[in-house]
Enzyme design. Structure first.
Site, PDB file in Angstrom:
ATOM      1  N   ASP A   1     -34.288  13.467   2.078  1.00  0.00           N
ATOM      2  CA  ASP A   1     -34.955  12.293   2.680  1.00  0.00           C
ATOM      3  C   ASP A   1     -34.149  11.839   3.894  1.00  0.00           C
ATOM      4  OD1 ASP A   1     -35.830   9.474   3.155  1.00  0.00           O
ATOM      5  OD2 ASP A   1     -37.006   9.821   1.352  1.00  0.00           O
TER       6      ASP A   1
ATOM      7  N   ASN B   1     -44.612   7.485  -5.308  1.00  0.00           N
ATOM      8  CA  ASN B   1     -45.468   6.361  -4.943  1.00  0.00           C
ATOM      9  C   ASN B   1     -46.837   6.917  -4.570  1.00  0.00           C
ATOM     10  OD1 ASN B   1     -43.218   4.593  -5.167  1.00  0.00           O
ATOM     11  ND2 ASN B   1     -42.566   5.177  -3.114  1.00  0.00           N
TER      12      ASN B   1
ATOM     13  N   HIS C   1     -45.704  13.321  -2.641  1.00  0.00           N
ATOM     14  CA  HIS C   1     -44.308  13.754  -2.729  1.00  0.00           C
ATOM     15  C   HIS C   1     -43.633  13.079  -3.907  1.00  0.00           C
ATOM     16  CE1 HIS C   1     -44.621  10.279  -0.042  1.00  0.00           C
ATOM     17  NE2 HIS C   1     -43.449   9.898  -0.505  1.00  0.00           N
TER      18      HIS C   1
ATOM     19  N   HIS D   1     -39.855  11.749  -5.193  1.00  0.00           N
ATOM     20  CA  HIS D   1     -38.467  11.449  -4.822  1.00  0.00           C
ATOM     21  C   HIS D   1     -37.568  11.836  -6.004  1.00  0.00           C
ATOM     22  CE1 HIS D   1     -39.355   8.523  -1.430  1.00  0.00           C
ATOM     23  NE2 HIS D   1     -40.521   8.512  -2.054  1.00  0.00           N
TER      24      HIS D   1
HETATM   25  P1  5GP Z   1     -42.918   6.896   0.313  1.00  0.00           P
HETATM   26  O1  5GP Z   1     -42.734   5.422   0.503  1.00  0.00           O
HETATM   27  O2  5GP Z   1     -44.145   7.420   1.017  1.00  0.00           O
HETATM   28  O3  5GP Z   1     -42.854   7.301  -1.131  1.00  0.00           O
HETATM   29  O4  5GP Z   1     -41.638   7.544   0.974  1.00  0.00           O
HETATM   30  C1  5GP Z   1     -41.656   8.326   2.121  1.00  0.00           C
HETATM   31  C2  5GP Z   1     -40.247   8.822   2.327  1.00  0.00           C
HETATM   32  O5  5GP Z   1     -40.281   9.804   3.337  1.00  0.00           O
HETATM   33  C3  5GP Z   1     -39.259   7.747   2.757  1.00  0.00           C
HETATM   34  O6  5GP Z   1     -38.192   7.680   1.814  1.00  0.00           O
HETATM   35  C4  5GP Z   1     -38.796   8.222   4.138  1.00  0.00           C
HETATM   36  O7  5GP Z   1     -37.430   7.986   4.362  1.00  0.00           O
HETATM   37  C5  5GP Z   1     -39.124   9.697   4.123  1.00  0.00           C
HETATM   38  N1  5GP Z   1     -39.466  10.251   5.419  1.00  0.00           N
HETATM   39  C6  5GP Z   1     -40.375   9.749   6.304  1.00  0.00           C
HETATM   40  N2  5GP Z   1     -40.455  10.531   7.399  1.00  0.00           N
HETATM   41  C7  5GP Z   1     -39.575  11.543   7.204  1.00  0.00           C
HETATM   42  C8  5GP Z   1     -39.203  12.673   8.003  1.00  0.00           C
HETATM   43  O8  5GP Z   1     -39.695  12.915   9.109  1.00  0.00           O
HETATM   44  N3  5GP Z   1     -38.252  13.495   7.475  1.00  0.00           N
HETATM   45  C9  5GP Z   1     -37.690  13.278   6.246  1.00  0.00           C
HETATM   46  N4  5GP Z   1     -36.759  14.160   5.839  1.00  0.00           N
HETATM   47  N5  5GP Z   1     -38.026  12.224   5.472  1.00  0.00           N
HETATM   48  C10 5GP Z   1     -38.948  11.370   5.952  1.00  0.00           C
END
Ligand code: 5GP
Ligand code: ZN
Length: 153
Positions: free
Chosen positions: A41, A97, A110, A112
């Site tokens: 992340d 999420n 995705h 985490h």
């Molecule tokens: P969500 O809130 O959708 O579950 O989390 C999305 C996650 O994707 C966040 O923790 C954010 O830091 C990560 N993220 C967003 N854009 C990128 C990216 O371009 N590269 C990487 N490696 N992580 C990303």
């Protein structure tokens, strides 16, 4: 298992994770197989915070076939074992999420995998409140879910 080419991003917006899958955006990849990739992340809760992403664009868990959901958990198992060996955290949060109301920022499914340590201040990566639900309503919900599960594959 569904062929990777069968499902494409339904929106016209370029999906960040589809672009990572295609290699159009760089990522710190730690794992790849035919159906999924895992990468660090960009904004980690802790060192080793990893995201597991299906190569197909599915927005939420209920959009994917059950075989893909099983595969996601298999990859999570592998990632957890590897992080355990490499970083040796005391615990993990395995979080997904689903939907923006649930905090989903990237609308491409995705999971985490977040290593947790003794000194972590928060119990979870995020805090949720609890609600008091009347017993009658709880029973109605229980029965409703049990019925719907009978109709599910
Ligand atoms: P969500 O809130 O959708 O579950 O989390 C999305 C996650 O994707 C966040 O923790 C954010 O830091 C990560 N993220 C967003 N854009 C990128 C990216 O371009 N590269 C990487 N490696 N992580 C990303
Ligand atoms: Zn996507």
């Amino acid at each position: 298992m569904t062929n990777r080419q069968e499902i494409s991003n339904p929106s016209d917006e370029p999906c960040v994770f589809c672009r990572i899958v295609k290699g159009e955006i760089p990522s710190m990849k730690v794992y790849e197989d035919e159906y999924a990739i895992a990468f660090l992340d960009i904004n980690p809760v802790n060192p080793g915070h990893t995201l597991i992403v299906p190569k197909n664009h599915y927005e939420q868990l209920n959009d994917m076939p059950i075989e893909m959901a099983e595969h996601m958990m298999k990859v999570a198992w592998k990632i957890v074992l590897a992080i355990k060996k490499e970083i040796d955290p005391l615990g993990f949060n395995i979080i997904s999420n689903n939907g923006k109301e649930a905090g989903q920022l990237i609308p491409h499914f995705h999971m985490h995998v977040i290593p947790r340590f003794h000194e972590d201040k928060t119990r979870f990566a995020f805090i949720w409140g609890t609600k008091k639900i009347e017993e009658e309503q709880m029973k109605k919900i229980q029965e409703g879910i049990k019925e719907k599960l009978k109709e599910t594959v």
